[in-house]
Design a protein around this motif. Structure first.
Motif, PDB file in Angstrom:
ATOM      1  N   ASN A  60       0.862  -1.258  -0.106  1.00 16.14           N
ATOM      2  CA  ASN A  60      -0.063   0.029  -0.105  1.00 16.14           C
ATOM      3  C   ASN A  60       0.796   1.251  -0.060  1.00 16.14           C
ATOM      4  O   ASN A  60       1.129   2.040   0.905  1.00 16.14           O
ATOM      5  CB  ASN A  60      -1.025  -0.132   1.174  1.00 16.14           C
ATOM      6  CG  ASN A  60      -1.970   1.062   1.079  1.00 16.14           C
ATOM      7  OD1 ASN A  60      -1.929   1.953   0.386  1.00 16.14           O
ATOM      8  ND2 ASN A  60      -2.847   1.021   1.896  1.00 16.14           N
ATOM      9  N   ILE A  61       1.271   1.651  -1.141  1.00 17.04           N
ATOM     10  CA  ILE A  61       2.337   2.844  -1.441  1.00 17.04           C
ATOM     11  C   ILE A  61       1.922   3.982  -1.123  1.00 17.04           C
ATOM     12  O   ILE A  61       2.465   4.789  -0.348  1.00 17.04           O
ATOM     13  CB  ILE A  61       2.748   2.547  -2.596  1.00 17.04           C
ATOM     14  CG1 ILE A  61       3.767   1.319  -3.028  1.00 17.04           C
ATOM     15  CG2 ILE A  61       3.795   3.884  -2.857  1.00 17.04           C
ATOM     16  CD1 ILE A  61       4.458   1.148  -4.196  1.00 17.04           C
ATOM     17  N   TYR A  62       0.664   3.989  -1.324  1.00 12.49           N
ATOM     18  CA  TYR A  62      -0.136   5.493  -1.160  1.00 12.49           C
ATOM     19  C   TYR A  62      -0.316   5.821   0.489  1.00 12.49           C
ATOM     20  O   TYR A  62       0.149   6.880   1.022  1.00 12.49           O
ATOM     21  CB  TYR A  62      -1.614   5.523  -1.698  1.00 12.49           C
ATOM     22  CG  TYR A  62      -2.096   6.845  -1.394  1.00 12.49           C
ATOM     23  CD1 TYR A  62      -2.076   7.965  -2.180  1.00 12.49           C
ATOM     24  CD2 TYR A  62      -3.166   6.878  -0.380  1.00 12.49           C
ATOM     25  CE1 TYR A  62      -2.685   9.194  -1.890  1.00 12.49           C
ATOM     26  CE2 TYR A  62      -3.902   8.120  -0.222  1.00 12.49           C
ATOM     27  CZ  TYR A  62      -3.698   9.196  -1.145  1.00 12.49           C
ATOM     28  OH  TYR A  62      -4.105  10.228  -0.722  1.00 12.49           O
ATOM     29  N   ARG A  63      -0.865   4.735   1.148  1.00  6.73           N
ATOM     30  CA  ARG A  63      -0.622   4.913   2.714  1.00  6.73           C
ATOM     31  C   ARG A  63       0.634   5.293   3.384  1.00  6.73           C
ATOM     32  O   ARG A  63       0.598   6.021   4.182  1.00  6.73           O
ATOM     33  CB  ARG A  63      -1.571   3.953   3.216  1.00  6.73           C
ATOM     34  CG  ARG A  63      -1.717   4.042   4.607  1.00  6.73           C
ATOM     35  CD  ARG A  63      -2.587   3.325   5.231  1.00  6.73           C
ATOM     36  NE  ARG A  63      -4.115   3.825   4.815  1.00  6.73           N
ATOM     37  CZ  ARG A  63      -5.102   2.901   5.066  1.00  6.73           C
ATOM     38  NH1 ARG A  63      -5.088   1.635   5.360  1.00  6.73           N
ATOM     39  NH2 ARG A  63      -6.533   3.538   4.735  1.00  6.73           N
ATOM     40  N   ARG A  64       1.693   4.342   2.967  1.00  6.54           N
ATOM     41  CA  ARG A  64       2.911   4.458   3.503  1.00  6.54           C
ATOM     42  C   ARG A  64       3.553   5.873   2.999  1.00  6.54           C
ATOM     43  O   ARG A  64       4.111   6.441   3.775  1.00  6.54           O
ATOM     44  CB  ARG A  64       3.784   3.422   3.087  1.00  6.54           C
ATOM     45  CG  ARG A  64       3.590   2.117   3.564  1.00  6.54           C
ATOM     46  CD  ARG A  64       3.403   1.443   4.912  1.00  6.54           C
ATOM     47  NE  ARG A  64       2.048   2.030   5.627  1.00  6.54           N
ATOM     48  CZ  ARG A  64       1.025   1.246   5.368  1.00  6.54           C
ATOM     49  NH1 ARG A  64       0.883   0.040   4.906  1.00  6.54           N
ATOM     50  NH2 ARG A  64       0.079   1.650   6.206  1.00  6.54           N
ATOM     51  N   SER A  65       3.311   6.213   1.966  1.00  8.88           N
ATOM     52  CA  SER A  65       3.883   7.718   1.627  1.00  8.88           C
ATOM     53  C   SER A  65       3.085   8.881   2.443  1.00  8.88           C
ATOM     54  O   SER A  65       3.826   9.733   2.744  1.00  8.88           O
ATOM     55  CB  SER A  65       3.539   7.812   0.159  1.00  8.88           C
ATOM     56  OG  SER A  65       4.187   9.170  -0.127  1.00  8.88           O
ATOM     57  N   ALA A  66       1.827   8.723   2.826  1.00 10.12           N
ATOM     58  CA  ALA A  66       0.987   9.565   3.510  1.00 10.12           C
ATOM     59  C   ALA A  66       1.653   9.728   4.731  1.00 10.12           C
ATOM     60  O   ALA A  66       1.809  10.688   5.457  1.00 10.12           O
ATOM     61  CB  ALA A  66      -0.267   9.314   3.518  1.00 10.12           C
ATOM     62  N   GLU A  67       2.033   8.535   5.272  1.00  7.78           N
ATOM     63  CA  GLU A  67       2.681   8.519   6.747  1.00  7.78           C
ATOM     64  C   GLU A  67       3.944   9.121   6.837  1.00  7.78           C
ATOM     65  O   GLU A  67       4.030   9.919   7.486  1.00  7.78           O
ATOM     66  CB  GLU A  67       2.712   6.768   7.284  1.00  7.78           C
ATOM     67  CG  GLU A  67       1.604   6.239   7.527  1.00  7.78           C
ATOM     68  CD  GLU A  67       1.497   4.704   7.873  1.00  7.78           C
ATOM     69  OE1 GLU A  67       2.751   4.093   7.515  1.00  7.78           O
ATOM     70  OE2 GLU A  67       0.736   3.976   7.876  1.00  7.78           O
ATOM     71  N   ASN A  68       4.718   8.962   5.757  1.00  9.33           N
ATOM     72  CA  ASN A  68       6.040   9.430   5.708  1.00  9.33           C
ATOM     73  C   ASN A  68       5.957  11.021   5.720  1.00  9.33           C
ATOM     74  O   ASN A  68       6.806  11.802   6.223  1.00  9.33           O
ATOM     75  CB  ASN A  68       7.039   8.989   4.563  1.00  9.33           C
ATOM     76  CG  ASN A  68       8.251   9.384   4.561  1.00  9.33           C
ATOM     77  OD1 ASN A  68       8.833   9.536   5.504  1.00  9.33           O
ATOM     78  ND2 ASN A  68       8.623   9.804   3.449  1.00  9.33           N
ATOM     79  N   GLN A  69       5.037  11.611   4.726  1.00 11.98           N
ATOM     80  CA  GLN A  69       4.740  12.918   4.575  1.00 11.98           C
ATOM     81  C   GLN A  69       4.566  13.404   5.796  1.00 11.98           C
ATOM     82  O   GLN A  69       4.912  14.610   6.088  1.00 11.98           O
ATOM     83  CB  GLN A  69       3.778  13.140   3.361  1.00 11.98           C
ATOM     84  CG  GLN A  69       4.419  13.004   1.946  1.00 11.98           C
ATOM     85  CD  GLN A  69       5.562  13.621   1.567  1.00 11.98           C
ATOM     86  OE1 GLN A  69       5.650  14.890   2.017  1.00 11.98           O
ATOM     87  NE2 GLN A  69       6.553  13.022   1.251  1.00 11.98           N
TER      88      GLN A  69
END
Length: 131
Positions: A60-69
């Motif tokens: 789930n790249i979108y959710r992991r990227s949102a967490e990182n942002q």
């Protein structure tokens, strides 16, 4: 072997700044759990390591990227402060950094110029310093 790892990681999120931070915190908590012999700290450190690996292998790249942002947004002030301090330390080799006596603006002057008169670019105050 390398190709198998590349195929396995294809479509997975991978390592990012938040992953590095959680892994560092997990290692610190693990060291503390060893020092204080605490089962709760040990469980917390293992939970953080498992969460880090969950994020690493997540599809789930979108959710992991949102967490990182979100992590980067919350730590922006701290990271920029450390970057500024690192930059100032690097500049101290070749420049003196003075503060204006009236407005506290930082002024960078090259080293080795002797006694000079400095004019603050912000408030136009003039003061004399030995460079």
């Amino acid at each position: 072997m390398k190709e198998k790892l590349i195929r396995f990681m294809a479509g997975r999120y991978g390592f990012d700044s938040f992953g590095k931070a959680t892994l560092i915190v997990a290692l610190i908590v693990m060291i503390l759990s060893g020092l204080f012999e605490s089962a709760i700290l040990s469980l917390l450190s293992w939970a953080l390591i498992i969460y880090t690996y969950f994020r690493l292998f997540s599809r789930n790249i979108y959710r992991r990227s949102a967490e990182n942002q979100a992590y980067l947004a919350k730590t922006r002030r701290i990271r920029t402060w450390f970057a500024t301090q690192k930059n100032l330390m690097a500049q101290r080799k070749t420049h003196h950094i003075y503060k204006c006596p009236t407005c506290r603006q930082k002024i960078r002057v090259p080293k080795g110029k002797g006694k000079i008169e400095i004019r603050c670019p912000k408030c136009q105050t003039r003061f004399i310093k030995k460079s």
